[in-house]
Design an enzyme around this catalytic site. Structure first.
Site, PDB file in Angstrom:
ATOM      1  N   GLY A  14       0.822  -1.206   0.000  1.00  0.00           N
ATOM      2  CA  GLY A  14       0.000   0.000   0.000  1.00  0.00           C
ATOM      3  C   GLY A  14       0.856   1.256   0.000  1.00  0.00           C
ATOM      4  N   SER A  16       1.527   3.484  -2.342  1.00  0.00           N
ATOM      5  CA  SER A  16       1.302   4.543  -3.330  1.00  0.00           C
ATOM      6  C   SER A  16       0.708   5.803  -2.721  1.00  0.00           C
ATOM      7  CB  SER A  16       0.371   4.027  -4.445  1.00  0.00           C
ATOM      8  OG  SER A  16      -0.927   3.749  -3.935  1.00  0.00           O
ATOM      9  N   ARG A  17       0.333   5.754  -1.446  1.00  0.00           N
ATOM     10  CA  ARG A  17      -0.316   6.927  -0.845  1.00  0.00           C
ATOM     11  C   ARG A  17      -0.253   6.824   0.673  1.00  0.00           C
ATOM     12  NH1 ARG A  17      -6.580   5.320  -2.447  1.00  0.00           N
ATOM     13  NH2 ARG A  17      -6.701   3.427  -1.185  1.00  0.00           N
ATOM     14  N   ASN A  92       1.605  -2.484   5.456  1.00  0.00           N
ATOM     15  CA  ASN A  92       0.835  -1.261   5.662  1.00  0.00           C
ATOM     16  C   ASN A  92      -0.548  -1.299   5.027  1.00  0.00           C
ATOM     17  OD1 ASN A  92       0.477   1.860   5.873  1.00  0.00           O
ATOM     18  ND2 ASN A  92       0.383   1.420   3.677  1.00  0.00           N
ATOM     19  N   SER A 146      -3.563  -0.434  14.541  1.00  0.00           N
ATOM     20  CA  SER A 146      -4.337   0.759  14.873  1.00  0.00           C
ATOM     21  C   SER A 146      -4.623   0.737  16.367  1.00  0.00           C
ATOM     22  CB  SER A 146      -5.654   0.785  14.092  1.00  0.00           C
ATOM     23  OG  SER A 146      -6.540   1.746  14.624  1.00  0.00           O
ATOM     24  N   TYR A 160     -13.292  -3.831  12.069  1.00  0.00           N
ATOM     25  CA  TYR A 160     -11.992  -3.199  11.871  1.00  0.00           C
ATOM     26  C   TYR A 160     -11.096  -3.464  13.079  1.00  0.00           C
ATOM     27  CZ  TYR A 160      -8.470   0.304  10.723  1.00  0.00           C
ATOM     28  OH  TYR A 160      -7.284   0.940  10.430  1.00  0.00           O
ATOM     29  N   THR A 163      -9.699  -7.001  12.988  1.00  0.00           N
ATOM     30  CA  THR A 163      -8.580  -7.236  12.065  1.00  0.00           C
ATOM     31  C   THR A 163      -7.274  -6.737  12.660  1.00  0.00           C
ATOM     32  OG1 THR A 163      -8.827  -5.132  10.836  1.00  0.00           O
ATOM     33  CG2 THR A 163     -10.121  -7.022  10.071  1.00  0.00           C
ATOM     34  N   LYS A 164      -7.328  -5.604  13.339  1.00  0.00           N
ATOM     35  CA  LYS A 164      -6.099  -5.033  13.896  1.00  0.00           C
ATOM     36  C   LYS A 164      -5.676  -5.740  15.185  1.00  0.00           C
ATOM     37  CE  LYS A 164      -5.490  -2.034  10.656  1.00  0.00           C
ATOM     38  NZ  LYS A 164      -4.366  -2.185   9.705  1.00  0.00           N
TER      39      LYS A 164
END
Length: 251
Positions: A14, A16-17, A92, A146, A160, A163-164
């Site tokens: 990830g 690219s940004r 990431n 996170s 969410y 997952t973290k």
């Protein structure tokens, strides 16, 4: 700046940004050659690659959808073939969907939640498994979590958070498994930052900022150096750690 990562090869998923791009820049500043992945933003990925090359390092972008765990081995093989080895993996890439919707909300899209679990958790595991086979001794794995993984804090972030939180356990287990090779595995719990990930509702965002000790949204460039430190030789005795870079959300 010290070139502590010269002659090292890093992969940033990830990249690219957002935090991924900021991390790729920080690793390149430390001398590492950097591979990044992207899903659809080929133009942005190419811009990041050019920026990294302008720093005097080798760089390349690879298209990879992390939600498809079966593609992880090929991604790792492609990076090794392009750069001749692999020393650092920064996991990431992640997505956030259905933000603010509680698990009993009749409008919630469970298919989207399943895609998030595949991207944020099982996809990361697949990359770690594939990378562990080829990482050079004394390599580094840094997973990006996170603060919500340790403290949900608000309704509507159950999946969410799951997952973290799962990454915390996997990080600690992998740290034990790979320590004999000098490979460290750590997790950075990032916080609210200016990225292109799906934002929470304005009400939830306001509430989340108010829960921080430092009551503002962060810039990705504030967390990228933490990741680069964990990837460096200076962090050789840190493994299985969960490092907070989230403005005191978990304080």
């Amino acid at each position: 700046m010290s070139k502590s990562l010269q002659n090292k090869v890093a992969l940033v998923t990830g990249g690219s940004r957002g935090l991924g791009a900021a991390t790729a820049r920080s690793l390149a500043d430390a001398g590492a050659d950097v591979a990044i992945t992207y899903v659809a933003s080929a133009e942005k990925a190419a811009e990041v690659v050019k920026e990294l090359e302008d720093k005097g390092v080798q760089a390349a972008a690879f298209q990879a959808d992390q939600a498809d765990a079966t593609r992880a081995p090929q991604l790792i093989d492609d990076v090794v073939a392009r750069f001749g080895g692999l020393d650092i993996v920064v996991n990431n890439a992640a997505i956030g969907v259905e933000s603010g919707k509680t698990i009993d909300d009749p409008s919630i899209d469970t298919a989207e939640l399943d895609r998030m679990h595949a991207t944020n958790y099982t996809g990361v595991i697949a990359i770690i498994r594939a990378a562990a086979k080829v990482l050079r001794d004394n390599g580094r794995i840094v997973n990006i979590g996170s603060g919500i993984g340790s403290r949900a804090g608000h309704p509507g972030f159950t999946d969410y958070a799951a997952t973290k939180a799962g990454l915390i356990g996997y990080t600690k287990g992998a740290a034990r498994d790979l320590a004999r090779r000098g490979i460290t595995v750590n997790l950075v719990q990032a916080g609210l930052m200016q990225t292109q990930m799906e934002p929470p509702s304005p009400e939830a965002l306001k509430s989340m900022v108010s829960a921080l000790a430092i009551q503002r949204i962060s810039d990705p460039a504030e967390t990228a150096p933490v990741i680069t430190f964990l990837a460096s030789p200076a962090a050789s005795y840190i493994t299985g750690a969960v490092i907070d870079s989230n403005g005191g959300y978990t304080a």
